[in-house]
Enzyme design. Structure first.
Site, PDB file in Angstrom:
ATOM      1  N   ILE A  98       1.005   1.411  -5.345  1.00 32.24           N
ATOM      2  CA  ILE A  98       1.023   0.830  -3.995  1.00 32.24           C
ATOM      3  C   ILE A  98       0.950   1.925  -2.941  1.00 32.24           C
ATOM      4  O   ILE A  98       0.258   1.790  -1.924  1.00 32.24           O
ATOM      5  CB  ILE A  98       2.280  -0.028  -3.781  1.00 32.24           C
ATOM      6  CG1 ILE A  98       2.304  -1.229  -4.742  1.00 32.24           C
ATOM      7  CG2 ILE A  98       2.370  -0.492  -2.335  1.00 32.24           C
ATOM      8  CD1 ILE A  98       1.202  -2.233  -4.538  1.00 32.24           C
ATOM      9  N   GLU A  99       1.655   3.016  -3.155  1.00 31.64           N
ATOM     10  CA  GLU A  99       1.726   4.061  -2.132  1.00 31.64           C
ATOM     11  C   GLU A  99       0.417   4.813  -1.934  1.00 31.64           C
ATOM     12  O   GLU A  99       0.027   5.091  -0.796  1.00 31.64           O
ATOM     13  CB  GLU A  99       2.847   5.056  -2.483  1.00 31.64           C
ATOM     14  CG  GLU A  99       4.248   4.500  -2.324  1.00 31.64           C
ATOM     15  CD  GLU A  99       4.611   4.226  -0.877  1.00 31.64           C
ATOM     16  OE1 GLU A  99       3.999   4.847   0.026  1.00 31.64           O
ATOM     17  OE2 GLU A  99       5.485   3.377  -0.638  1.00 31.64           O
TER      18      GLU A  99
END
Length: 352
Positions: free
Chosen positions: A125-126
């Protein structure tokens, strides 16, 4: 009729003058700030002055941080958010990342108790497994926000103070790890590297997990894996415990309001949830810790709900959003499931 401006029109003299004055003031504040660090034993005064003297004001950073005029609430849509993040491409990238770093993920899980799926979910996600770490020079982003944070923000002074502290930590982080502060790039808020750590998180939770003598979250997936695991463990991750449960919700309006009042903070034990009309699924599931009812809105469609545990709350310490936390957990689950499916499809027959 007023003539349309030409493509190469210059700012009005008054506007240009105001911008120049603002940036001169910004530069003076930055120089004063550099002078205030002369007593910091970890930061040589000449080096600090040289680095901060090369910081550049970034108007785009300020613009991205400025709240949109007239907006006080955002319509949230969990299904749209999930679809945007849990793509087939991101899941396949997660499979490749897991395979490539399987030993490191196993070692991190053994040391900190954080499952590989959760670490893979956060990194996915990051930064899409290091594919998208940001292209804004971190020095410029932090310096801009430290001394010209958008005044429209309701907590502008507090946020500016936060970014001044992050700027100091950035200088310490770069110097202690042998990194060039003029070359480091990241998000418009100053988050860096594979796990998108802010400088203070890098300093507090960064791990030299590849054993090369420095913490490098830019180029070392091993350091990133260990640092994410260490961060979650430090923020309350409980080894061997679930992060969330599905829920059967049969609460009236008053009960639902009571369940949602603590927001994402784990507050209820299981009997307390049941008394307010929330039953863990599968039925009869037992959990001895504290939990919270998590509401996930879907725009004009009905909201969805899950039960979050202390581990769910630990993920929200990385990003204080229940939508983010559930996306992280479900991305990790999807990657793990895809890995298992691929392993089953290539496994030889039992009697081979």
């Amino acid at each position: 009729m007023v003539a349309a401006p030409t493509a190469n029109a210059q700012p009005a003299p008054q506007a240009a003058s105001a911008q120049e004055a603002q940036q001169r003031q910004w530069r003076m504040q930055l120089q004063t700030f550099a002078g205030s660090l002369t007593d910091d034993a970890e930061l040589p005064a000449q080096w600090v002055a040289q680095v901060l003297g090369q910081a550049q004001y970034n108007a785009r950073v300020k613009r991205l941080m400025t709240p949109a005029p007239g907006t006080t609430t955002t319509v949230r849509d969990w299904q749209a958010y999930r679809a945007r993040l849990l793509t087939s491409a991101r899941i396949e990238s997660g499979v490749m990342f897991w395979r490539r770093h399987q030993r490191t993920l196993q070692d991190a899980e053994l040391r900190w108790g954080v499952p590989a799926s959760v670490i893979v979910g956060i990194i996915g996600i990051e930064s899409s497994y290091g594919q998208n770490t940001g292209n804004i020079r971190v020095l410029d982003a932090l310096a801009t926000l430290a001394f010209d944070y958008p005044s429209e923000h309701p907590r502008a002074l507090e946020r500016a103070d936060y970014f001044r502290r992050e700027l100091v930590q950035f200088l310490r982080m770069a110097r202690s790890n042998g990194l060039d502060p003029l070359q480091l790039r990241g998000s418009y808020a100053g988050a860096m590297g594979i796990p998108q750590f802010m400088p203070s998180s890098w300093m507090l939770y960064g791990q030299d997990f590849d054993g090369d003598g420095r913490v490098n979250l830019i180029d070392s997936p091993e350091d990133a894996i260990g640092s994410v695991a260490n961060y979650l463990a430090a923020h309350g991750w409980r080894a061997g415990q679930p992060a969330y449960f599905d829920v059967a919700l049969q609460a009236d309006d008053a009960q639902k309001a009571a369940l949602l009042a603590p927001s994402i903070l784990p507050t209820f034990d299981q009997p307390g949830l049941v008394a307010l009309g929330a039953q863990l699924l599968p039925a009869g599931q037992r959990y001895d810790g504290q939990m919270a009812l998590i509401e996930l809105r879907n725009g004009a469609q009905p909201a969805e709900y899950v039960i979050g545990t202390e581990n769910f709350y630990a993920v929200t310490r990385y990003n204080q959003s229940s939508y983010y936390a559930l996306a992280v957990l479900q991305l990790g689950e999807a990657v793990q499931q895809r890995l298992q499916q691929q392993a089953t499809s290539v496994a030889p027959p039992a009697n081979f």
